[in-house]
Scaffold this active site. Structure first.
Site, mmCIF file in Angstrom:
data_model
loop_
_atom_site.group_PDB
_atom_site.id
_atom_site.type_symbol
_atom_site.label_atom_id
_atom_site.label_comp_id
_atom_site.label_asym_id
_atom_site.label_seq_id
_atom_site.Cartn_x
_atom_site.Cartn_y
_atom_site.Cartn_z
ATOM 1 N N ASP A 46 0.801 -1.229 0.000
ATOM 2 C CA ASP A 46 0.000 0.000 0.000
ATOM 3 C C ASP A 46 0.830 1.273 0.000
ATOM 4 O OD1 ASP A 46 -2.423 1.562 0.186
ATOM 5 O OD2 ASP A 46 -1.718 2.075 2.180
ATOM 6 N N ASP B 214 -7.883 4.402 6.009
ATOM 7 C CA ASP B 214 -6.662 4.929 5.386
ATOM 8 C C ASP B 214 -6.110 6.098 6.217
ATOM 9 O OD1 ASP B 214 -4.509 5.197 3.720
ATOM 10 O OD2 ASP B 214 -5.637 5.935 1.986
#
Lengths: 445, 312
Positions: A163, A317
């Site tokens: 990520d 996130d």
């Protein structure tokens, strides 16, 4: 200061009674009090009498749900402690109602090494809520050679992701998907943005980027990768999770893959469900995220996909950055915004209160579905709220109106567009492993 | 126009506001023709040019304008971004403001940098060009140049903006200003050099320069910004010149009174032929002269109000 090492925060000898709330978990909704003893739920029934010595947590008018699980938190430790640490991030999580966080591996050094992963896991066991490290898919997140996936798996890692970077090489993705088939419960989680198409972009490519002159990251940078990846998954098998879905076009691809029986899951952030690229017209880098905030049609497609179950989970996130990095022009600031302390309240204010998601849909997307994706059901996360289960519980007051001020932030970073904005719905208590880590909105550890 | 503290873009200016600047610029144009081309309007005021992207022409133009208004000037230049230097933009700006500054003229490689600065300082901020976003004084000087040349307004004037529109702050400001003044703007470029969602712009679009030439009153030629990523978006550059270069042959097919403009710096032989750039149709030198008058008008309007001045 870090506490002396101990295996796991436990609540031996503690008795809690969560009284007066409405329980909601995967099995449904009912009026019930919850009794917790020595870290385990012992009774769930309406009108319980708290035993002598029990600490009563007032749940009047509130939801009592399995602790929230965040699939996507950047805790910055090791290497970025000026932005966040495992402890401050976990405290932010607890304040936001999370009992478990999956810590993203784009740290410095990255979580591609058993020693680093073990250190993060150890720190996570003594944090205010549970922290489970994700591991890198590739060494150094460079996208070329596989990380020691099996060694990391043996340390408890279930989510593998680069990520922040896309696994852009289809051959590498294929190898990761095939290899993890031998690791039950493991999932490959993709940051789907084609690096060549996203190029030097800083916001969604569309009418606003055109007008503002900010180089764009087009939706096709996401959808092209999603389309390709799903074709690869169809060939290899294995479990695939799409991180922070942002483009309407990805939803149709996900639906088709699901219909074809592929083991594919997806998450969306609260901000992609609520904000759009128009926010960037302020040139305030608070609104800079990767993938970028997109158009109203994309935003609405995210909410519809959540309601339809095509997108399984809401993930924050959470991406702290120290204030100095946001004192720059938009194009020079790093992407990312905070999310842990506001996620449920933002979802409630913008999606549940207006009737676009039911309370149960919101809790499912923030608790039991992400718990299942990250393999944390066995750790007792995600419920159900039933006798014998570990006591990870969140008490949420849906009526409370409040504002998160800078003085209420758990960590050193303040990069949230939801700061000082009135929100509806607030986490009142959080219980992790039978310990009341947040009581009446206050962190207790 | 009162209450205007900054000039950050043409966005937000309506036709009367633009014409106000142009009328003031006409008065300063007259001043520039005098034996002593200087007025005491901004005596005691300090104008800083903060240029964080290479530029000589625009900076000199602003500094000349400030001096013609009797303001003191300071110049702060740095190659590359504030990040490259390791200092945050906020720190840079606060340091400069602490010196005592009335106006900051900002040139920056990132879009919106002047907007951010305007939120941090008490001084007036003038956008001297930010990334691909805006270059409002360039648009004003282009409008001024055209208005003087035409002797009328720009209503109905057909302006073709040719070339690298995607990367161009000149185009973003120019299209807004030209169309606000009633001109009909056509963007002429290969698809890779047009901005995304170009249909949302107040302009026509074509990929065929030759079909458009005979219609134009103004050929406004843009620089191909090879330092941004124009090169990657184009076949070999000789092909660009063949299809979109303003060659002598093409210039000859324009209307008799049609003119050629370019914001500079020009790449001769890539965008425009030398004989055209220096030829009778060219307004390039007029544009440079107009720049000083227009920037005087801008500084005067932002700083010349009695509210802040000791002797204005």
């Amino acid at each position: 200061m870090p506490e002396p090492p101990q295996p796991e925060a436990t609540a031996a000898g503690t008795v809690l009674c969560l009284r007066g709330g409405t329980v909601c978990d995967a099995t449904g909704e009912r009026r019930a009090d919850v009794l917790v003893r020595d870290g385990t739920i012992t009774e769930v029934a309406d009108g319980l009498t708290p035993p002598p010595g029990a600490r009563v947590l007032d749940c009047d008018g509130a939801w009592v749900v399995p602790g929230l699980v965040d699939l996507h938190a950047h805790l910055r430790e090791p290497g970025g402690e000026d932005a966040e640490t495992i402890e401050t991030g976990a405290r932010a999580g607890a304040l936001g109602g999370f009992s478990a966080l999956v810590a993203m591996p784009n740290t410095s050094p990255p979580l591609d090494d058993p020693a680093v992963v073990a250190a993060v896991a150890a720190a996570g066991r003594r944090a205010p809520c549970r922290v489970y490290p994700a591991g890198c898919v590739t060494r150094g997140r460079a996208g070329t050679e596989l990380a020691p996936l099996g060694e990391l798996y043996d340390l408890g890692v279930r989510v593998f992701t680069d990520d922040g970077a896309c696994v852009a090489d289809a051959g590498v993705l294929r190898a990761a998907l095939e290899y993890t088939r031998a690791l039950p419960g493991a999932v490959v989680a993709q940051h789907a943005e084609d690096p060549a198409l996203a190029a030097d972009g800083h916001m969604h490519e569309g009418a606003w980027s055109s007008r503002l002159g900010i180089p764009g990251r087009p939706a096709v940078a996401e959808t092209a990768v999603v389309a390709r990846d799903l074709e690869v998954v169809g060939h290899t098998g294995g479990r695939y999770h799409l991180l922070h879905c942002s483009a309407a076009g990805s939803v149709a691809l996900l639906r088709a893959a699901r219909d074809a029986g592929l083991a594919v899951t997806a998450e969306v952030t609260p901000h992609h469900c609520v904000l759009t690229d128009e926010c960037c017209a302020t040139f305030d880098p608070l609104y800079k995220v990767h993938p970028p905030l997109r158009e109203p049609g994309d935003r609405d497609a995210m909410v519809a996909a959540l309601a339809a179950g095509v997108i399984d989970a809401i993930a924050t996130d959470h991406a702290p950055h120290p204030p100095v990095t946001k004192e720059r022009p938009f194009e020079e600031a790093p992407p990312g915004m905070l999310g842990l302390q506001t996620a449920l309240a933002v979802v409630w204010t913008h999606l549940v209160a207006p009737g676009r998601l039911t309370p149960a849909q919101a809790f499912a997307a923030l608790s039991w579905r992400p718990a299942a994706i990250a393999g944390l059901t066995a750790e007792g996360h995600g419920g159900p709220v039933a006798p014998g289960r570990p006591a990870h519980l969140t008490v949420f007051d849906p009526q409370a109106r409040w504002r998160l001020g800078a003085d209420g932030l758990a960590g050193p970073s303040a990069n949230s567009p939801f700061l000082d904005v009135e929100l509806t719905g607030r986490v009142r208590h959080t219980v992790v492993g039978g310990e009341a880590v947040v009581v009446d909105h206050e962190a207790r550890r | 126009m009162t209450g205007m503290r900054h000039l950050l873009g043409i966005t937000g200016l309506d036709r009367p506001a633009i014409e106000c600047y142009l009328d003031d610029a006409a008065a300063f144009w007259e001043v520039l023709g005098r034996d002593i081309p200087k007025v005491p309007a901004l005596r005691g005021r300090t104008v800083v040019t903060l240029f964080l992207e290479d530029s000589t022409r625009t900076r000199l133009s602003f500094e000349t304008a400030a001096r013609r208004l009797s303001a003191d000037t300071m110049s702060f230049q740095a190659r590359g971004s504030s990040v490259a230097k390791g200092e945050s933009l906020l720190d840079t700006v606060r340091t400069i403001e602490a010196l005592g500054v009335d106006a900051l003229v900002v040139r920056h490689p990132a879009a919106g940098a002047p907007h951010r600065i305007a939120g941090w300082v008490d001084a007036a901020v003038v956008n001297g060009g930010d990334g691909r976003h805006e270059h409002p004084t360039q648009a004003l000087l282009d409008c001024f140049t055209l208005r003087r040349h035409l002797g009328t307004g720009l209503d109905g004037c057909r302006i073709g903006i040719i070339g690298d529109v995607a990367h161009s702050r000149v185009a973003r400001s120019g299209v807004r200003a030209f169309s606000a003044l009633g001109a009909e703007v056509t963007l002429i470029a290969p698809p890779t050099l047009l901005p995304e969602r170009v249909e949302t712009w107040p302009a026509r679009v074509t990929h065929d320069l030759d079909a458009e030439l005979a219609e134009l009153d103004v050929a406004y030629v843009l620089r191909v910004q090879r330092e941004r990523d124009a090169a990657r978006r184009l076949p070999p550059l000789h092909e660009y010149y063949a299809r979109y270069g303003l060659t002598e042959a093409r210039a000859a097919r324009m209307k008799p009174h049609a003119v050629v403009m370019h914001p500079g710096p020009m790449i001769r032989g890539l965008e425009v032929a030398t004989t055209v750039a220096d030829g009778p149709r060219s307004l390039v030198r007029d544009q440079v002269r107009a720049g000083v008058a227009v920037r005087m008008a801008v500084l005067f309007r932002l700083l010349g109000s009695p509210a802040g001045g000791d002797d204005a």
